[in-house]
Design an enzyme around this catalytic site. Structure first.
Site, PDB file in Angstrom:
ATOM      1  N   HIS A 104       0.810  -1.223   0.000  1.00  0.00           N
ATOM      2  CA  HIS A 104       0.000   0.000   0.000  1.00  0.00           C
ATOM      3  C   HIS A 104       0.840   1.270   0.000  1.00  0.00           C
ATOM      4  CE1 HIS A 104       1.046   0.038   4.243  1.00  0.00           C
ATOM      5  NE2 HIS A 104       0.634   1.280   4.291  1.00  0.00           N
TER       6      HIS A 104
HETATM    7  C1  UD1 Z   1      -1.925   5.986   5.465  1.00  0.00           C
HETATM    8  C2  UD1 Z   1      -0.620   6.462   6.123  1.00  0.00           C
HETATM    9  C3  UD1 Z   1       0.370   5.305   6.186  1.00  0.00           C
HETATM   10  C4  UD1 Z   1      -0.246   4.081   6.836  1.00  0.00           C
HETATM   11  C5  UD1 Z   1      -1.546   3.736   6.117  1.00  0.00           C
HETATM   12  C6  UD1 Z   1      -2.237   2.567   6.767  1.00  0.00           C
HETATM   13  C7  UD1 Z   1      -0.063   8.827   5.641  1.00  0.00           C
HETATM   14  C8  UD1 Z   1       0.885   9.719   4.926  1.00  0.00           C
HETATM   15  N1  UD1 Z   1       0.039   7.506   5.351  1.00  0.00           N
HETATM   16  O1  UD1 Z   1      -1.632   5.638   4.113  1.00  0.00           O
HETATM   17  O2  UD1 Z   1       1.479   5.697   6.959  1.00  0.00           O
HETATM   18  O3  UD1 Z   1       0.656   3.003   6.734  1.00  0.00           O
HETATM   19  O4  UD1 Z   1      -2.422   4.893   6.175  1.00  0.00           O
HETATM   20  O5  UD1 Z   1      -3.246   2.081   5.914  1.00  0.00           O
HETATM   21  O6  UD1 Z   1      -0.859   9.293   6.426  1.00  0.00           O
HETATM   22  N2  UD1 Z   1      -8.796   5.332   0.694  1.00  0.00           N
HETATM   23  C9  UD1 Z   1     -10.079   4.828   0.582  1.00  0.00           C
HETATM   24  N3  UD1 Z   1     -10.751   4.588   1.753  1.00  0.00           N
HETATM   25  C10 UD1 Z   1     -10.240   4.840   2.981  1.00  0.00           C
HETATM   26  C11 UD1 Z   1      -8.940   5.373   3.051  1.00  0.00           C
HETATM   27  C12 UD1 Z   1      -8.236   5.604   1.904  1.00  0.00           C
HETATM   28  O7  UD1 Z   1     -10.594   4.578  -0.493  1.00  0.00           O
HETATM   29  O8  UD1 Z   1     -10.909   4.575   3.994  1.00  0.00           O
HETATM   30  C13 UD1 Z   1      -8.018   5.545  -0.557  1.00  0.00           C
HETATM   31  C14 UD1 Z   1      -8.168   6.924  -1.151  1.00  0.00           C
HETATM   32  O9  UD1 Z   1      -8.103   6.823  -2.529  1.00  0.00           O
HETATM   33  C15 UD1 Z   1      -6.920   7.649  -0.686  1.00  0.00           C
HETATM   34  C16 UD1 Z   1      -5.901   6.527  -0.659  1.00  0.00           C
HETATM   35  O10 UD1 Z   1      -6.642   5.351  -0.278  1.00  0.00           O
HETATM   36  O11 UD1 Z   1      -6.571   8.680  -1.515  1.00  0.00           O
HETATM   37  C17 UD1 Z   1      -4.792   6.747   0.319  1.00  0.00           C
HETATM   38  O12 UD1 Z   1      -5.303   7.015   1.627  1.00  0.00           O
HETATM   39  P1  UD1 Z   1      -4.449   7.888   2.667  1.00  0.00           P
HETATM   40  O13 UD1 Z   1      -5.156   7.928   3.956  1.00  0.00           O
HETATM   41  O14 UD1 Z   1      -4.065   9.190   2.058  1.00  0.00           O
HETATM   42  O15 UD1 Z   1      -3.092   7.088   2.815  1.00  0.00           O
HETATM   43  P2  UD1 Z   1      -2.793   5.524   3.041  1.00  0.00           P
HETATM   44  O16 UD1 Z   1      -2.198   4.983   1.800  1.00  0.00           O
HETATM   45  O17 UD1 Z   1      -3.969   4.783   3.595  1.00  0.00           O
END
Ligand code: UD1
Length: 300
Positions: free
Chosen positions: A205
């Protein structure tokens, strides 16, 4: 004393669980539990609240996804509003996500003490957003709870005031120990028709791996080459979107040896890992859990 733990992403919900349990039992503490809403899907958030029996957050700030600047700025504004409103004595932040940074920064600017759980971890690679968050949050914190001796050494090496550093142990380990029986009781192997030690678990991820199309293609191609092994692949939403953009999701769905699933709950994931032959992942949390479960691990 008013104590405000702030969580937002999946691993923080796990890391905070053993601490919330203790805070809830203390009658002298008014708990002001906040969820930023960085993770909002059921499989990324609510299921962990249910399984780990966490209190309902007092506020969910509903920030959702966005670029780093947009997401962090939105959290900063909203956390500032909550701090003004609820006037906590202490804010507790966990790990290294954008939620952690926004919580620490909003609090310190308002002269509220910050406790950082999981202080002092370093990869020494500032191209990782989490590494930048770790360093800044440690600088903002009045109490640094370091999970390991090497984290303590890192903080010492950076010239931190060692009177503020406490070797506390790792709350992810505490969560695992507290829920050992729940993990053993999970029926996920039966549900997926898997036998012990006959399959691998794979997850990816991290932005460095999945937001770079060439790299993601290489990772998936390598995975497909392991055709003699059954591979269970719970797909993080970020990864799912990238796989779809590159038309790789269909390829994986058709592969006879790959089992794709939505993200799993805590008990099912730990049960899957515990009984796997090998774990392949880029998750720091799973790296730690595989070690604690005595399962071989390849970390990328
Ligand atoms: C975040 C943390 C990372 C952690 C991870 C655990 C930061 C910089 N990164 O990364 O350190 O290891 O969480 O999972 O804060 N999305 C959904 N549904 C959700 C959440 C996210 O669809 O409930 C999708 C969205 O497209 C979003 C992407 O995932 O843009 C990334 O989500 P984001 O919270 O920005 O970062 P993670 O990759 O989850």
């Amino acid at each position: 004393m008013k104590v405000m733990p702030i969580v937002g992403v999946r691993p923080q919900i796990i890391k905070s669980a053993p601490i919330l349990r203790l805070l809830r039992e203390d009658r002298e503490i008014e708990l002001q539990f906040i969820h930023t809403g960085q993770h909002y899907d059921f499989e990324m958030s609510k299921i962990f609240f249910n399984e780990l029996d966490l209190p309902h957050p007092l506020r969910n700030l509903g920030v959702g996804s966005g670029s780093h600047a947009r997401q962090t700025a939105s959290m900063l504004l909203k956390i500032e509003g909550v701090i003004l409103d609820l006037k906590p004595d202490v804010v507790i932040v966990f790990g290294d996500s954008n939620t952690t940074l926004a919580g620490a920064l909003a609090a310190i600017k308002m002269q509220v003490s910050v406790c950082h759980v999981e202080a002092g971890l370093r990869s020494y690679d500032k191209s990782m957003p989490e590494e930048v968050n770790r360093i800044l949050v440690d600088r903002c914190s009045q109490v640094l709870f370091a999970p390991t001796q090497s984290a303590v050494r890192n903080l010492k090496g950076e010239g931190m005031n060692m009177e503020t550093v406490i070797l506390s142990g790792d709350t992810m380990y505490d969560a695992l120990l507290q829920h050992k029986d729940d993990i053993d009781d999970s029926k996920i192997l039966k549900k997926m028709n898997l036998r012990e030690e006959t399959y691998l678990v794979f997850t990816a991820h991290r932005a460095e791996n999945v937001d770079n199309p060439e790299r993601l293609k290489k990772i998936i191609t390598s995975l497909m080459r392991l055709e003699n092994s059954k591979i269970v692949f719970p797909v993080h939403p970020r990864t799912g979107k990238r796989l779809e953009e590159l038309n790789l999701k269909e390829t994986l769905t058709k592969a006879s040896n790959v089992i794709l699933t939505d993200p799993l709950g805590y008990f099912d994931m730990l049960k899957l890992m515990k009984n796997s032959r090998v774990v392949l992942t880029d998750s720091g949390g799973m790296q730690k859990e595989a070690f604690l479960l005595h399962v071989p691990l390849y970390y990328a």
